[in-house]
Each structure stands twice: as structure tokens, then as C-alpha cells.
Design a protein around this motif. Structure first.
Motif, PDB file in Angstrom:
ATOM      1  N   VAL A  78       9.868  -2.523  -4.264  1.00 41.29           N
ATOM      2  CA  VAL A  78       8.889  -2.035  -3.301  1.00 41.29           C
ATOM      3  C   VAL A  78       7.677  -1.571  -4.122  1.00 41.29           C
ATOM      4  O   VAL A  78       7.821  -1.258  -5.304  1.00 41.29           O
ATOM      5  CB  VAL A  78       9.513  -0.886  -2.459  1.00 41.29           C
TER       6      VAL A  78
ATOM      7  N   ASP B 186       3.016   2.509  -3.944  1.00 40.27           N
ATOM      8  CA  ASP B 186       2.350   3.198  -2.838  1.00 40.27           C
ATOM      9  C   ASP B 186       3.250   3.303  -1.625  1.00 40.27           C
ATOM     10  O   ASP B 186       3.365   4.354  -1.003  1.00 40.27           O
ATOM     11  CB  ASP B 186       1.029   2.500  -2.487  1.00 40.27           C
ATOM     12  N   GLU B 187       3.919   2.194  -1.327  1.00 40.08           N
ATOM     13  CA  GLU B 187       4.835   2.215  -0.183  1.00 40.08           C
ATOM     14  C   GLU B 187       5.955   3.225  -0.418  1.00 40.08           C
ATOM     15  O   GLU B 187       6.307   4.011   0.476  1.00 40.08           O
ATOM     16  CB  GLU B 187       5.453   0.819  -0.033  1.00 40.08           C
TER      17      GLU B 187
ATOM     18  N   THR C 174       4.566   6.861  -0.331  1.00 37.51           N
ATOM     19  CA  THR C 174       4.147   7.242   1.027  1.00 37.51           C
ATOM     20  C   THR C 174       5.374   7.627   1.845  1.00 37.51           C
ATOM     21  O   THR C 174       5.400   8.679   2.498  1.00 37.51           O
ATOM     22  CB  THR C 174       3.415   6.063   1.704  1.00 37.51           C
ATOM     23  N   ASP C 175       6.403   6.793   1.768  1.00 38.97           N
ATOM     24  CA  ASP C 175       7.602   7.054   2.553  1.00 38.97           C
ATOM     25  C   ASP C 175       8.340   8.298   2.038  1.00 38.97           C
ATOM     26  O   ASP C 175       8.778   9.145   2.821  1.00 38.97           O
ATOM     27  CB  ASP C 175       8.517   5.820   2.507  1.00 38.97           C
TER      28      ASP C 175
END
Ligand SMILES: Nc1nc2c(c(=O)[nH]1)N[C@H]1C(S)=C(S)[C@@H](COP(=O)(O)OP(=O)(O)OC[C@H]3O[C@@H](n4cnc5c(=O)[nH]c(N)nc54)[C@H](O)[C@@H]3O)O[C@H]1N2
Ligand SMILES: Nc1nc2c(c(=O)[nH]1)N[C@H]1C(S)=C(S)[C@@H](COP(=O)(O)OP(=O)(O)OC[C@H]3O[C@@H](n4cnc5c(=O)[nH]c(N)nc54)[C@H](O)[C@@H]3O)O[C@H]1N2
Ligand SMILES: [Mo]
Length: 682
Positions: A50, A53-54, A57-58
Motif C-alpha cells: 500500500v 500516504d494511504e 491516512t488510514d
């Protein structure tokens, strides 16, 4: 990088390097290494890459959500061993947690040092005052529960420690008290002892000093309180009584005490073998008391405090307190909770339940007691984020694994060893290669996560738990530079005096020797108790003496398990490096007499069981282990991680035999040495 070689111009190591260090190349370029963030997509161990950033963020969103619902109490953290040699980790993780009010902290320290920390706090007023032997001028070294020829010295930094010990043995004596004739014991003198019984030997040695008038009472009382309380409380432990518990002949205990006291330059040094028993705080206190009462504390060639160029108490928590927890009042030793509470915190429903867990470079399913229950707990988490070089037995349960950079991929100034250096030394190193793939260092992760979490919590009008003006920001190298400059440590280089700084260190890439040796006689000035004296007695120890009175000696035929470490292993890892692992075959070491009793022969398979669990192991029959004791290396039993070579090695997880609730309550330390086991043929 093509090769890692020792630096002969390093004024500290003079070109000594450990085989583990040169294998860092294999790790940096290991095809199994994690180079991208991973997100769980199925059961444990099922991940897909992944973007950072993803992932961040999560993670930040879910963490904020968990904290909105459960407050900072809903978050726990584990700090693993490799953080010790990353300054970025040292200066960022705990401050990050403190910034957000997160206090449920667990670490490897409860498996190796909280007893030492607790004893230091009681005696010297700070959990991070660890006495070290002045190896340069010591003529009589008593080593208790440490194996420096393999571990290279723990809380004792001397890169060529074998040469130091050889020199002491040539001038005088090196005596090793250990249930196994270790590599160190074999080279010098060995006193075999039953695991988890040193307390008896130490108490009897102290009693011998008093009985034979070998304590300079006036000198002792001038620097310490509690001399008389200690003497009175332990008077019942005669050498004869001690022998029944620890197996060391009474005459030998008494003679050892006399020889130690009479040697003009002597020091006792102890490490993890004294820190993981059922009386570990008291044992470490007695160890320090032995030094002091024999006149060795703060003496040249004795047991002393190092001369650190920076005050590490500014970098790490040094206090001890009792915390109110969901499970009653518990010791919080330099911000460490008893490890057993981690699974309880996750699995026990109700207010304050831990839903989020952040693990930094650790592998607790293997390295800590209670692995099976821990797996159940980790699987029950709402959010588990790990930072590591690999997918291991523990972080396979994580929702995200963030890929870490090795020490070759970061600029650093190792600080953890500074107070423990026999010859004060400091070094700054640049990154050798850039972080590989998308890997990141600790402080950059905590800067990023800190910013995002701050934004979430600040933006939330209902969140009364968080009212900080700005996000935390960590810059490890400049932080240490600041500490160095504030410390006012000056050094003469090439005839010019200059304040110690990163800039100065950067101009000396081989490192800088800060002094010829230790001052030693300034040790008392480093005691930070309210009255400036060493406290040999504290009321908190009173119940421990009661417990001692009630303790039974080992039953005939009883086997006590302890663990060992090996030169080519580092706790639960480095097992993916073929050149290190191919010569290793973990086996249970057992004395021929005990092997016969258990109907076992060399090379057989055996079942080892304790009240906590059961494992199956290979057996090695050897007279190097004391009667009544068996040992097994820790950190094995790999399965489920992505380290393919490691998974192929035989071996069992010895910590499945450890009861997470056992140990020394006052220091929150685990019981890993002295576990009563039964061994039967398979
Ligand atoms: N029975 C028994 N149990 C023991 C011991 C014992 O003697 N007997 N010893 C205890 C001791 S002293 C300790 S310190 C603990 C250690 O136990 P842990 O603190 O759990 O640490 P390790 O087993 O060393 O696992 C280290 C993990 O960190 C990762 N890692 C290594 N370097 C880095 C890095 O630079 N960055 C990141 N992000 N990750 C990295 C590795 O891949 C590995 O997965 O075990 C304890 N457990
Ligand atoms: N090669 C290598 N070096 C390492 C490590 C590693 O894994 N591999 N780990 C590093 C870490 S994290 C640490 S904390 C340090 C630890 O450094 P050390 O404490 O020097 O390491 P150990 O080899 O575990 O030594 C502990 C000794 O205590 C003995 N022992 C066990 N139970 C008892 C007991 O009841 N009484 C007595 N008197 N002795 C007992 C064991 O037999 C062992 O020889 O080593 C560090 N260095
Ligand atoms: Mo350790």
C-alpha cells in the motif's frame, strides 16, 4: 555496499567488529526484507503493498477514532530491543506517546532490565544509574549472570571485552557465577549455581563480610543509608543455609566473599541472569550492596558510574511509580508496565480496554512470555501497527506493517551506551546508503503520524483529551547535539579545547575518545537521591524478605530452566542470514546425571513442560550445565513470518514455558530464568 569491514582507526574498537554487525549487509539487501508499507488483506500474514500516504491516512484516522472513544487509555505500545541502538527511536517514540498522553507502554526491558532499573532507582535515585566495573584497573572481577564473551557486555560497553577480561585474569581473577559453564566461565573461573537462587549466595556473602569484620562500617555509613537494616534483615542467610538453596558449597561462598573484600581493586558485575528471577530487584540490590559494603563502590578499579558526556536522564524516563490500572495498582518502572498486562489490557472488556497497539521493532510472540495468549490478543485488536524490517511471528497479526530502515540507512549518534563505557567514546555516523525502497526511519514515521493525529484530534471539538498547540516534531541528531552542548562537556583535540558537538564528531569520522578512562571517584556525586546517599534499604523490600523466609529450597530432582544467547543470534532475529544461522541448531542442554534421570540420551527428542506450556526440543547432554538446571536459547520457533531462511531452522519457542504473570512484582520483571520444568523423552 559490497562489504562491511572493521575500522582499525576507530580509537575505541581498534578494529574489532562483531559477526552480527558485518551481517548487516545481508539484512539491508535481504530479498525477504520489507521495502514497502503492507496492509492486511485477510488472515494473519496476508498482506498487500500500500502507499505510505494511504497507510498513514488510514492509521491516523483509525487511531484518532479509537482515542475519541477510549481516550489515550485505549492505546498501548511496545518498544523492542533494536530501538536501543537507534537514536531516532530513542528521541521520538516515548516523546510521541507522551505528547498524546499514551502511557500503556511495554518493552523488552521487563525481559532484561527492569529489576536493574528498579534497584538503581531505589539505591541511587534514578532508574538509569547502572554501575559498571572499571575494567581497566580492576584485578578481581566477579561476574554474576552475564556472559560477556558472547553478549559483548550488556550495560557495559567495551568493544574488546575479552582482552579486558584476559588482562584482569592475568593480573588477578575473573570469576563467573552461572548455572552453565559459559564461554566466559570456561575461559576463567566458574562457580556453578542453581538458577534463580543467587539471592541466597549474595546474602550469605554479605553476611560473611559482616561476620568477618570486613565491612568498614564508618566508611559505608558515610556514603549509604540502610547498612544496618540490610544487615539485620538478612542475618538469617548463613552460608550453610544458602548452600541448601543455591548449591554453592558454604565454604566456597564464604571464601569468595573474603577474597572479594580483600582484593584491593575488585568489582561485582551482573546482568540479565540476575534480572529475571523471582527475587530480582532484591538480588540486584544485594549485588550493589556487596560492592558498596566491600568498599568497591566509587573506587578506582571497582564498581562505578561511567562518565557520560550527556545526561541521558534528559532523554529517557528515569522514575518509578505505582500506577492505578484496570487491574489494580501496578509498578511503572521507567514507564514500563509488567508484560503480562499487555494481553490482559487487550482481552479484558470494559472502559479503558486497549484497542490500538503500536509495536516498534519487536517480536513478542517469540521474545516474551505467554506467546499463545498474546497471539489471541493481537488478533483481537482494532488497530495494530508495526514497524519492522520483516514480517515476523508477531506483526503478521498487524493491520499495517511499516517498513524500517537499517542502521546503515540513517545518520546516527548512538547514545545508549554512553553511560556504560569503560573508555568514554562518541561517534557520529552518516547514512552509508539511502533508505532502501520506501523504508523509513522511526522519527520520520512518528513525525508524520504525529502531524496527522494532531490534525484529527485538534479538529475535533468534542475531544477534551487533547489540547496541544502544535504537533510533535523530532530531529534526533540536532536533539543530541543540543544535549551535548548543554552538557558542557569539553574535549581537547589536537591541542585545542572544544565543546562536544555533532559538528566536532562529524569531523572525526572514526569516532572520538573522550577520556583515557573513568574517573571512578566521582561516582557518589552521580547519586541523585534526596540526601545524596546510596540507599541500601527501602521499606518496599520488606515483603521480599518475608517471601525469602517462606521460600523453599529446590526440591530433589527438580529441573529449573534458564535461557542463553548465542554469538550468531540476536534475540529473535538475524535468523534469516544464512552464514549466521547454518551452524546453529538449538537444543536443550542437560547434565548427564539429569539426562539419565529423565531417560534421555544425547541427540534424543524431549518434551519440556511447565505450568505454562509445553515444547518439543532436541537434547544435548553436557556436563557444562549444572545439575538441576536445563537451558535453551531464546528467540527460536519461527513460523508464519516472511523470513524464509529463518522459518527453515529447527527450534522451539522457549517462552511458551514462561508464565507471563510470574516474576518480580516490584520491578515488573518477567520470570525467564528458573522456570520449573519436567523433561520427558518423546
Ligand atoms: N526466554 C528468554 N526470552 C528473552 C530473552 C532471554 O534471554 N530469554 N532475552 C530478552 C531480551 S534481553 C530482549 S532485549 C528481548 C528482545 O525481544 P524484542 O524486543 O521483541 O526484539 P527482537 O527479538 O530482537 O526482535 C527485533 C525485531 O526488530 C526488527 N528490527 C531489527 N532492526 C530494526 C530496525 O533498525 N528498525 C526496525 N523498524 N526494526 C528492526 C527485527 O526484524 C525483529 O523483527 O527478548 C527477551 N526475551
Ligand atoms: N550475540 C549476542 N549478543 C547479545 C544479544 C544476543 O542475542 N546475541 N543480546 C543483547 C541483549 S538484548 C542483551 S540484554 C545482552 C545481555 O547480556 P548478558 O546478560 O551478558 O547475556 P546472556 O548471555 O543472556 O547472559 C546471561 C547469563 O546468565 C546466566 N543465567 C541464567 N540464569 C541465571 C541465574 O539464575 N543465576 C546466574 N548467576 N546466572 C544465570 C545464563 O546462563 C547466561 O550465561 O546481550 C546483548 N548481546
Ligand atoms: Mo536485551
Amino acid at each position: 555496499m559490497t562489504r562491511i569491514a572493521p575500522d582499525r582507526d576507530n580509537p575505541h574498537s581498534h578494529g574489532h567488529v562483531c559477526v552480527k554487525g558485518t551481517s548487516a549487509l545481508d539484512i539491508a539487501y535481504d530479498p525477504d526484507r520489507l521495502l514497502r508499507p503492507m496492509r492486511r488483506v485477510g488472515g494473519p500474514g496476508e498482506f498487500e503493498p500500500v502507499s505510505w500516504d494511504e497507510a498513514m491516512t488510514d492509521i491516523a484516522g483509525r487511531l484518532a477514532d479509537i482515542m475519541r472513544r477510549g481516550g489515550a487509555d485505549a492505546v498501548a505500545n511496545y518498544i523492542g530491543n533494536p530501538t536501543a541502538y537507534s537514536n531516532g527511536a530513542q528521541v521520538s517514540i516515548r516523546p510521541f506517546l507522551a505528547h498524546f498522553g499514551i502511557w500503556k507502554m511495554f518493552s523488552a526491558a521487563t525481559q532484561d532490565a527492569t529489576a536493574r532499573m528498579m534497584a538503581s532507582y531505589l539505591a541511587y535515585g534514578s532508574a538509569f544509574r547502572f554501575p559498571i566495573p572499571d575494567l581497566d584497573r580492576c584485578d578481581f572481577l566477579l561476574v554474576i549472570g552475564a556472559n560477556p564473551l558472547v553478549s559483548h557486555g550488556s550495560a557495559l560497553t567495551a568493544p574488546r571485552i575479552r582482552e579486558d577480561l584476559d588482562a584482569i585474569a592475568a593480573r588477578g581473577r575473573v570469576i563467573v557465577v552461572d548455572p552453565r559453564e559459559t564461554e566466559t566461565a570456561q575461559r576463567y573461573e566458574h562457580v556453578p549455581i542453581t538458577p534463580d537462587t543467587d539471592i541466597w549466595m549474595l546474602a550469605a556473602m554479605i553476611n560473611t563480610l559482616f561476620a568477618d569484620d570486613l565491612v568498614d562500617l564508618e566508611a559505608a555509613r558515610a556514603i549509604a543509608t540502610g547498612v544496618d537494616e540490610l544487615r539485620e534483615r538478612l542475618a538469617f542467610v548463613t552460608p550453610d543455609l544458602a548452600e541448601r538453596y543455591c548449591g554453592v558449597p558454604a565454604a566456597r561462598i564464604a571464601q569468595l566473599a573474603r577474597d572479594f573484600a580483600m582484593a584491593p581493586r575488585a568489582a561485582a558485575y551482573s546482568r540479565v541472569g540476575l534480572c529475571r528471577g523471582s527475587f530480582s530487584t532484591l538480588a540486584v540490590v544485594l549485588h550493589d550492596a556487596l560492592n558498596l559494603l566491600a568498599g568497591k563502590f566509587g573506587a578506582v578499579g571497582g564498581s562505578v558510574f561511567g562518565d557520560s558526556p550527556i545526561d541521558l536522564t534528559r532523554v529517557r524516563p528515569t522514575g518509578v511509580e505505582t500506577r492505578e490500572t484496570r487491574f489494580g495498582p501496578k509498578a511503572y518502572v521507567a514507564s514500563n508496565l509488567h508484560f503480562s498486562m499487555l494481553a490482559d489490557e487487550i482481552l479484558t472488556p470494559g472502559k479503558g480496554r486497549v484497542g490500538a497497539f503500536l509495536m516498534e521493532s519487536g517480536n513478542i510472540v517469540l521474545s516474551a512470555p505467554g506467546g499463545s495468549r498474546l497471539e489471541e490478543a493481537l488478533d483481537a485488536l482494532e488497530l495494530f501497527v508495526a514497524h519492522d524490517l520483516y514480517i515476523n511471528e508477531t506483526n503478521r497479526y498487524a493491520h499495517y506493517i511499516l517498513p524500517g530502515a537499517t542502521f546503515l540507512e540513517r545518520a546516527d549518534v548512538p547514545t545508549i551506551g554512553l553511560p556504560h563505557m569503560v573508555r568514554p567514546f562518541a561517534q557520529y555516523t552518516d547514512a552509508v546508503i539511502p533508505p532502501q525502497g520506501e523504508t523509513r526511519n522511526e522519527h520520520s514515521i512518528f513525525n508524520d503520524l504525529g502531524r496527522r493525529l494532531h490534525d484529527h484530534l485538534v479538529a475535533d471539538p468534542g475531544a477534551s483529551l487533547y489540547q496541544r498547540e502544535c504537533a510533535p516534531l523530532f530531529d534526533p541528531v540536532s536533539k543530541i547535539d543540543g544535549h551535548m552542548r548543554d552538557g558542557g562537556f569539553e574535549i581537547e583535540v589536537g591541542g585545542v579545547r572544544e565543546a562536544l558537538s555533532i559538528d566536532l564528531l562529524a569531523r572525526h569520522p572514526h569516532g572520538l575518545a573522550l577520556a583515557e578512562g573513568l574517573t571512578c571517584t566521582n561516582s557518589l556525586s552521580k547519586v541523585v537521591t534526596a540526601d545524596g546517599l546510596v540507599h541500601l534499604w527501602n521499606p518496599i523490600l520488606e515483603p521480599e524478605v518475608e517471601r525469602l523466609h517462606a521460600a523453599a529450597p529446590p526440591a530433589p530432582g527438580e529441573l529449573r530452566l534458564f535461557s542463553i544467547r548465542t554469538l550468531k543470534s540476536m534475540n529473535s532475529w538475524l535468523h534469516n542470514v544464512d552464514k549466521l544461522v547454518r551452524s546453529q541448531r538449538p537444543a536443550l542442554m542437560i547434565h548427564p546425571g539429569d539426562a539419565a534421570m529423565c531417560r534421555l540420551v544425547d541427540g534424543a527428542r524431549a518434551q519440556v513442560s511447565s505450568a505454562a506450556g509445553m515444547i518439543e526440543v532436541d537434547v544435548r547432554v553436557t556436563a557444562s550445565v549444572a545439575r538441576g538446571a536445563v537451558c535453551y536459547p531464546h528467540g527460536w520457533g519461527h513460523r508464519g513470518g516472511n523470513w524464509r531462511r529463518a522459518n527453515g531452522v529447527e527450534g522451539a519457542n522457549v517462552n511458551l514455558l514462561a508464565d507471563p504473570r510470574a516474576g518480580d512484582a516490584i520491578s515488573a520483571s518477567s520470570l525467564l530464568d528458573g522456570i520449573v520444568v519436567e523433561v520427558t523423552p518423546v
